[in-house]
Structure formats: C-alpha cells, structure tokens
Design an enzyme around this catalytic site. Structure first.
Site, PDB file in Angstrom:
ATOM      1  N   ASP A   1       0.825  -1.207   0.000  1.00 15.46           N
ATOM      2  CA  ASP A   1       0.000   0.000   0.000  1.00 15.46           C
ATOM      3  C   ASP A   1       0.858   1.254   0.000  1.00 15.46           C
ATOM      4  O   ASP A   1       1.377   1.669   1.045  1.00 15.46           O
ATOM      5  CB  ASP A   1      -0.907  -0.024   1.250  1.00 15.46           C
ATOM      6  CG  ASP A   1      -1.818   1.189   1.339  1.00 15.46           C
ATOM      7  OD1 ASP A   1      -2.384   1.418   2.428  1.00 15.46           O
ATOM      8  OD2 ASP A   1      -1.971   1.894   0.322  1.00 15.46           O
TER       9      ASP A   1
ATOM     10  N   ASP B   1      -1.517   5.581  -5.302  1.00 17.92           N
ATOM     11  CA  ASP B   1      -1.907   4.745  -4.173  1.00 17.92           C
ATOM     12  C   ASP B   1      -2.258   3.322  -4.600  1.00 17.92           C
ATOM     13  O   ASP B   1      -3.393   3.041  -5.002  1.00 17.92           O
ATOM     14  CB  ASP B   1      -3.101   5.384  -3.443  1.00 17.92           C
ATOM     15  CG  ASP B   1      -3.463   4.623  -2.171  1.00 17.92           C
ATOM     16  OD1 ASP B   1      -4.439   5.007  -1.505  1.00 17.92           O
ATOM     17  OD2 ASP B   1      -2.760   3.634  -1.856  1.00 17.92           O
TER      18      ASP B   1
HETATM   19  O1  LIG Z   1      -8.634   2.943   2.792  1.00 12.73           O
HETATM   20  C1  LIG Z   1      -7.857   2.871   1.612  1.00 12.73           C
HETATM   21  C2  LIG Z   1      -8.450   3.821   0.589  1.00 12.73           C
HETATM   22  O2  LIG Z   1      -8.301   5.125   1.146  1.00 12.73           O
HETATM   23  C3  LIG Z   1      -8.030   6.068   0.129  1.00 12.73           C
HETATM   24  C4  LIG Z   1      -7.365   7.226   0.783  1.00 12.73           C
HETATM   25  C5  LIG Z   1      -5.978   7.298   0.824  1.00 12.73           C
HETATM   26  C6  LIG Z   1      -5.365   8.394   1.434  1.00 12.73           C
HETATM   27  C7  LIG Z   1      -6.134   9.405   2.010  1.00 12.73           C
HETATM   28  C8  LIG Z   1      -7.529   9.321   1.993  1.00 12.73           C
HETATM   29  C9  LIG Z   1      -8.131   8.215   1.373  1.00 12.73           C
HETATM   30  F1  LIG Z   1      -9.461   8.079   1.321  1.00 12.73           F
HETATM   31  C10 LIG Z   1      -7.885   1.464   1.081  1.00 12.73           C
HETATM   32  N1  LIG Z   1      -7.569   0.544   2.177  1.00 12.73           N
HETATM   33  C11 LIG Z   1      -6.216   0.763   2.733  1.00 12.73           C
HETATM   34  C12 LIG Z   1      -5.900  -0.545   3.396  1.00 12.73           C
HETATM   35  C13 LIG Z   1      -6.795  -1.570   2.822  1.00 12.73           C
HETATM   36  C14 LIG Z   1      -7.592  -0.873   1.758  1.00 12.73           C
END
Ligand SMILES: O[C@H](COCc1ccccc1F)CN1CCCC1
Length: 333
Positions: free
Chosen positions: A34, A223
């Site tokens: 990630d 990301d």
């Molecule tokens: O929760 C993330 C997606 O979040 C997107 C995001 C990234 C950075 C700042 C705000 C955001 F909404 C996906 N999960 C992360 C770990 C498992 C999946």
C-alpha cells in the site's frame, strides 16, 4: 541487492496480494502493498479468534528472531473507514529475495470487520513515507526505507495488471516490463504520500471525439492500496457524460454504468506525456445483473485525487528515491 515478488489480484482487482516471509523459520503471509500508508502490520496470534476468518497469522512466539519493541503500539485508520491496532516486534522480513533483519512488524490485536471479512488479506505492507508511520512512542521505518541502502538503485516499481498477476520489484528497473521512455515527475512528500501533479486529462468519447484536455492540472497521490481512480468532480462528470446510461447512484456510492456499455478510454498526462486507461478497466464490477460500478469515481472530501489501481495498472510505475527529491516515473507497457 534487488528482488521481485508477484502481485496477485483478488476478484475484480479489488486489491493485489504479495507473499512476504517473516521470522525464523519463515512464516509466509500474503500482504496488500500500500503506497498510501506506512505501517507493515499483520494478522497475528494475539487477536481474538473471532476476528480471524481464514487469514494466516504471524506468531512471534514461533519466531526465534522476533523481539518485542517494549512499550511500542500502533493504531491506524484508513480512508475507507477500516482500522487496526496492536503491538510491535522487530523481525526478519523478506520480499522477493530482498531482506531486512530488524523490520518493525506490527502485530494486530484488533482489526475492523472489513479486514476480518477479507479472508485472503493477511495484512498490509506500507510503502508511503515513514513520516506517517503510526507506531508510538517511536515511529518506525517502512520496509523500503530500511532496505534502500542495500538496493542497487533506490527504487521500487509497480507493474500491476488487469485481471492477471503483476510484480513489485525492489532495487531494479526491469526494462522488459515497459515500452518507450519513463517520464519522471517530482513528488511532494510533505503529506507522507507519493503526491504528484497531472498536467491534464482527456476522455476518448464513445464517438471517438476527444474532449480537449483540461488546462489546469491537479494534484493526487499514487496509491496502490486504493482500488479505484478517485478524481476531481469536474473530471468525473466529463467522463461519464460520454457514457449513455451512466448515472450517479448515491445508494451505490457513486457512478454506475450499463455493464454492456462500450466505455471511452481515459488519458492522463504527466509532464506532457499521456497514459491511457483503457475503457475496459473502467468497468470495475457488477452491482446487479446489468448494472456495473464505474472504476473512476469522485475524490470529494478527500482534498486530492487518488490514482489507485484502476489507473496504476495501465502503466509501469517507478517509485524513485535516488535523488534528494522523490520522483514518480510512468511508462507505457
Ligand atoms: O482505505 C484505503 C483507501 O483510502 C483512500 C485514501 C488514501 C489516502 C487518504 C484518503 C483516502 F481516502 C484502502 N484501504 C487501505 C488498506 C486496505 C484498503
């Protein structure tokens, strides 16, 4: 030193899982790499049984090289509302042949329901900047920051693919994985993310008319831990304007499209070079037998765009720390 590990997609490419071996003898867990976070945390033997549902658990008591970091704890919440927390061990971690003997391995005590129900995901390996690691009282380094001094070149690369396995490489840029040149652009790491600016975008209309690229660029993060491409409202509206039957369906949480729609490509520009997300990638997954959920959605209330897997899988991406300013490289493939 350099290495390569396979990134295997789960259904609909919702996430990609990569094997990581931890401890002595090695315990192999499949982790979600990630670039939007900076904790390496794992399902562990410290959790209540009720919070484990098929995942492989790290058991520090079975690793002769595990050392508890006294007084350390961690607690993380993600953009999608999921969360986890626990305590910290140092142990040997090996990814595709690249190894670090005292990596902070954050053993979960508690995980939220989303993680419990995600049966194949044994935890996360954070690849954002170590400044946003959540361990207290002493912040810990990411795997990449720990191995960087040992790498032949201080990069890691992502070659994610549509509905098939790809690779994460460390310490090498494998020229067989891309075509043409790599276009680099500076990253602003001040928020802890791989934040970069796109210089424009265009939509290859279903009628093959292209909408002129938007003059102003916008900033976003690369990301690998986010499934979709979350983009500014104006860009998202311009895209779905080209799709007959597209609708913003609040009950589904965003834009849906007819599953049999021929979707236009979406191009984004980095330093003037354009990269194409094929329309097919933007049909993400069915929500019922004829309606599908769009792979491009709104970045509202995040404050920046998130170039998740729907976009990243269209390119070969270099996460570069060879210079004082970090850079992202994009190449077609
Ligand atoms: O929760 C993330 C997606 O979040 C997107 C995001 C990234 C950075 C700042 C705000 C955001 F909404 C996906 N999960 C992360 C770990 C498992 C999946």
């Amino acid at each position: 030193d350099s290495g390569s590990a396979t990134a295997t997609p789960e259904q609909y490419d919702i996430q990609y899982l990569t094997p990581v071996s931890i401890g002595t003898p090695p315990q192999t867990l499949n982790l979600d790499f990630d670039s939007g976070s900076s904790d390496l945390w794992v399902f562990s033997s410290l959790q209540p049984k009720s919070s484990v549902n098929g995942q492989t658990q790290y058991d520090p008591s079975k690793s002769s090289s595990a050392k508890n970091v006294s007084g350390a704890s961690w607690d993380i919440s993600y953009g999608d509302g999921s969360s986890s927390n626990g305590i910290v061990f140092k142990d040997v971690v090996n990814v595709g042949g690249v190894s670090f003997d005292s990596q902070a391995v954050e053993a979960a005590r508690t995980v939220s329901a989303q993680f419990t129900s995600d049966t194949n995901n044994d935890g996360l390996l954070g690849l954002a900047f170590s400044t946003i690691n959540t361990v207290t009282p002493t912040k810990q380094k990411t795997f990449f920051d720990n191995v960087a001094p040992s790498l032949d070149t201080k990069v890691w690369t992502a070659d994610l693919k549509y509905h098939e396995p790809g690779t994460y490489d460390f310490g090498v840029i494998d020229d067989s994985k891309y075509t043409g040149d790599i276009t680099y652009t500076d990253v602003d790491p001040s928020d802890g993310y791989w934040t970069f600016s796109t210089t424009g975008y265009s939509v290859g209309g279903a009628k093959n008319s292209t909408i002129k690229a938007r003059a102003a660029g916008f900033s976003g993060i690369a990301d690998t831990g986010t499934t979709l491409a979350l983009l500014p409202t104006e860009v998202v509206n311009a895209y779905y304007k080209e799709v007959s039957g597209a609708k913003l369906d609040r009950s589904q949480g965003g834009y849906t499209i007819p599953c049999d729609a021929t979707l236009p490509d979406f191009k984004f520009e980095v330093e003037g070079t354009s990269f194409t997300i094929p329309g097919q990638y933007i049909n993400y997954a069915p929500v019922d037998d004829s309606t599908c959920f769009g792979g491009i959605q709104d970045d509202a209330d995040i404050g920046f765009a998130i170039w998740g897997d729907v976009a990243l899988k269209a390119a070969f991406v270099v996460f570069d720390q060879t210079q004082s300013t970090p850079r992202l490289g994009f190449a077609n493939k």
